[in-house]
Design a protein around this motif. Sequence first.
Motif, PDB file in Angstrom:
ATOM      1  N   ARG A   1       0.842  -1.136   0.081  1.00 42.72           N
ATOM      2  CA  ARG A   1      -0.351   0.465   0.135  1.00 42.72           C
ATOM      3  C   ARG A   1       0.929   0.915   0.189  1.00 42.72           C
ATOM      4  NH1 ARG A   1      -3.175  -3.454  -1.150  1.00 42.72           N
ATOM      5  NH2 ARG A   1      -5.027  -3.876  -0.654  1.00 42.72           N
ATOM      6  N   ILE A   2       0.035   2.225  -0.306  1.00 44.70           N
ATOM      7  CA  ILE A   2       0.706   3.750  -0.454  1.00 44.70           C
ATOM      8  C   ILE A   2      -0.148   4.261   0.966  1.00 44.70           C
ATOM      9  CG2 ILE A   2       1.241   5.871  -1.315  1.00 44.70           C
ATOM     10  CD1 ILE A   2       1.166   4.016  -3.631  1.00 44.70           C
ATOM     11  N   LEU A   3       0.488   4.774   2.088  1.00 49.29           N
ATOM     12  CA  LEU A   3       0.371   6.270   2.556  1.00 49.29           C
ATOM     13  C   LEU A   3       0.251   7.503   2.345  1.00 49.29           C
ATOM     14  CD1 LEU A   3       1.589   4.385   6.445  1.00 49.29           C
ATOM     15  CD2 LEU A   3      -0.763   3.681   5.163  1.00 49.29           C
ATOM     16  N   VAL A   4      -0.411   7.867   2.379  1.00 49.85           N
ATOM     17  CA  VAL A   4      -0.488   9.337   2.001  1.00 49.85           C
ATOM     18  C   VAL A   4      -0.347   9.989   3.188  1.00 49.85           C
ATOM     19  CG1 VAL A   4      -1.283  11.248   0.236  1.00 49.85           C
ATOM     20  CG2 VAL A   4      -1.394   8.816  -0.787  1.00 49.85           C
ATOM     21  N   VAL A   5       1.104  11.040   3.873  1.00 45.67           N
ATOM     22  CA  VAL A   5       0.939  11.105   4.873  1.00 45.67           C
ATOM     23  C   VAL A   5       1.492  13.152   4.422  1.00 45.67           C
ATOM     24  CG1 VAL A   5       1.983   9.278   5.633  1.00 45.67           C
ATOM     25  CG2 VAL A   5       3.571  10.196   4.792  1.00 45.67           C
ATOM     26  N   GLY A   6       1.126  13.485   5.109  1.00 41.35           N
ATOM     27  CA  GLY A   6       2.102  14.963   5.036  1.00 41.35           C
ATOM     28  C   GLY A   6       2.577  15.315   6.264  1.00 41.35           C
ATOM     29  N   VAL A   7       3.763  16.174   5.959  1.00 40.58           N
ATOM     30  CA  VAL A   7       4.999  15.775   6.744  1.00 40.58           C
ATOM     31  C   VAL A   7       5.141  17.277   6.934  1.00 40.58           C
ATOM     32  CG1 VAL A   7       7.293  15.309   7.124  1.00 40.58           C
ATOM     33  CG2 VAL A   7       5.945  14.143   6.471  1.00 40.58           C
ATOM     34  N   ALA A   8       5.543  18.124   7.995  1.00 39.77           N
ATOM     35  CA  ALA A   8       5.893  19.112   8.508  1.00 39.77           C
ATOM     36  C   ALA A   8       7.211  19.371   7.778  1.00 39.77           C
ATOM     37  CB  ALA A   8       5.735  19.703   9.217  1.00 39.77           C
ATOM     38  N   CYS A   9       7.454  20.325   7.144  1.00 44.32           N
ATOM     39  CA  CYS A   9       8.322  21.049   6.569  1.00 44.32           C
ATOM     40  C   CYS A   9       8.885  22.355   6.349  1.00 44.32           C
ATOM     41  CB  CYS A   9       8.738  20.335   5.688  1.00 44.32           C
ATOM     42  SG  CYS A   9      10.213  20.783   4.116  1.00 44.32           S
ATOM     43  N   GLY A  10       9.290  22.890   7.190  1.00 49.31           N
ATOM     44  CA  GLY A  10       9.871  24.276   7.817  1.00 49.31           C
ATOM     45  C   GLY A  10       8.409  24.819   7.877  1.00 49.31           C
ATOM     46  N   GLU A  11       8.199  25.853   6.798  1.00 53.28           N
ATOM     47  CA  GLU A  11       6.941  26.174   7.569  1.00 53.28           C
ATOM     48  C   GLU A  11       5.374  26.130   6.837  1.00 53.28           C
ATOM     49  OE1 GLU A  11       6.090  29.209   9.243  1.00 53.28           O
ATOM     50  OE2 GLU A  11       8.227  29.057  10.020  1.00 53.28           O
ATOM     51  N   ARG A  12       5.716  24.483   5.962  1.00 53.83           N
ATOM     52  CA  ARG A  12       4.448  23.880   5.006  1.00 53.83           C
ATOM     53  C   ARG A  12       5.084  22.335   5.344  1.00 53.83           C
ATOM     54  NH1 ARG A  12       8.038  22.810  -0.609  1.00 53.83           N
ATOM     55  NH2 ARG A  12       9.855  21.741   0.174  1.00 53.83           N
ATOM     56  N   LEU A  13       3.620  21.634   4.493  1.00 52.02           N
ATOM     57  CA  LEU A  13       3.109  20.477   5.029  1.00 52.02           C
ATOM     58  C   LEU A  13       3.450  20.039   3.400  1.00 52.02           C
ATOM     59  CD1 LEU A  13       1.893  18.462   6.975  1.00 52.02           C
ATOM     60  CD2 LEU A  13      -0.597  19.225   5.547  1.00 52.02           C
ATOM     61  N   LEU A  14       4.243  19.191   3.376  1.00 52.23           N
ATOM     62  CA  LEU A  14       4.361  17.894   2.987  1.00 52.23           C
ATOM     63  C   LEU A  14       3.894  17.261   2.015  1.00 52.23           C
ATOM     64  CD1 LEU A  14       7.929  19.153   1.548  1.00 52.23           C
ATOM     65  CD2 LEU A  14       7.590  16.757   0.967  1.00 52.23           C
ATOM     66  N   THR A  15       3.011  16.969   0.961  1.00 52.03           N
ATOM     67  CA  THR A  15       2.735  15.642   1.363  1.00 52.03           C
ATOM     68  C   THR A  15       3.584  14.256   0.179  1.00 52.03           C
ATOM     69  OG1 THR A  15       0.404  16.854   0.062  1.00 52.03           O
ATOM     70  CG2 THR A  15       0.232  14.998  -0.132  1.00 52.03           C
ATOM     71  N   LEU A  16       4.034  13.311   0.905  1.00 50.44           N
ATOM     72  CA  LEU A  16       4.540  11.981   0.654  1.00 50.44           C
ATOM     73  C   LEU A  16       3.572  10.731  -0.115  1.00 50.44           C
ATOM     74  CD1 LEU A  16       7.686  13.280   2.519  1.00 50.44           C
ATOM     75  CD2 LEU A  16       7.246  13.978   0.180  1.00 50.44           C
ATOM     76  N   GLY A  17       3.769  10.129  -0.592  1.00 51.23           N
ATOM     77  CA  GLY A  17       3.579   8.920  -0.330  1.00 51.23           C
ATOM     78  C   GLY A  17       4.366   7.713  -0.475  1.00 51.23           C
ATOM     79  N   VAL A  18       4.048   7.130   0.957  1.00 51.05           N
ATOM     80  CA  VAL A  18       5.496   6.497   1.829  1.00 51.05           C
ATOM     81  C   VAL A  18       4.740   4.986   1.621  1.00 51.05           C
ATOM     82  CG1 VAL A  18       6.492   5.491   3.686  1.00 51.05           C
ATOM     83  CG2 VAL A  18       5.093   7.644   3.315  1.00 51.05           C
ATOM     84  N   ILE A  19       5.245   3.918   0.498  1.00 49.72           N
ATOM     85  CA  ILE A  19       5.815   2.437   0.774  1.00 49.72           C
ATOM     86  C   ILE A  19       5.841   1.446   1.522  1.00 49.72           C
ATOM     87  CG2 ILE A  19       6.078   0.816  -0.899  1.00 49.72           C
ATOM     88  CD1 ILE A  19       7.428   2.755  -3.637  1.00 49.72           C
ATOM     89  N   VAL A  20       4.197   1.300   1.747  1.00 49.58           N
ATOM     90  CA  VAL A  20       4.239   0.095   3.086  1.00 49.58           C
ATOM     91  C   VAL A  20       4.282  -1.819   2.594  1.00 49.58           C
ATOM     92  CG1 VAL A  20       3.938   1.738   5.036  1.00 49.58           C
ATOM     93  CG2 VAL A  20       2.285   0.849   3.807  1.00 49.58           C
TER      94      VAL A  20
END
Length: 161
Positions: A77-96
């Motif tokens: 599966r791919i977890l779509v996660v929001g990761v705090a990156c300084g002042e912005r929120l980065l959206t990443l797909g994480v393979i599990v």
Amino acid sequence: MIPAADIEAVVFNLGGETFALPVGTVQEILDYREAFQMPQGPAWLAGLIDVRGEAIPMIDLRIRLGLPAATVGPTTRILVVGVACGERLLTLGVIVDRVLDVATFAAGSVETTPDIGVRWRSDYIDGIVRKAGGFIVLLAAARIFQAEDGAIDFSDMATAA
């Protein structure tokens, strides 16, 4: 980091180990799909995927944690996660490898990470929870995706798709 309140988390399998990310970090869970390959990207960058018209960098979390690359199977599966990156929120797909559960961990059940005896960098881990026969590792998503000199910038990759 020992939390002051209970933690609700998405629990998943990765390389035979059990990990979790806070529910507030996980935006959605997708079936695996092939990614658009990014030339000369880091080994842990699987490429870009399109999620409702947005180019999302897809990360092979196994490689990022120092495990062998992911082998795609029917439970991947791919977890779509929001990761705090300084002042912005980065959206990443994480393979599990497999999503196991959404669980609540009592604040008192979360233990600090030992500095010795774990195979992952301790700064990637917020804590551990004991379970029958092993542990659940609570990951610190923001720290996993930061370089030694600061946050990794994916903005150029999103425009390349």
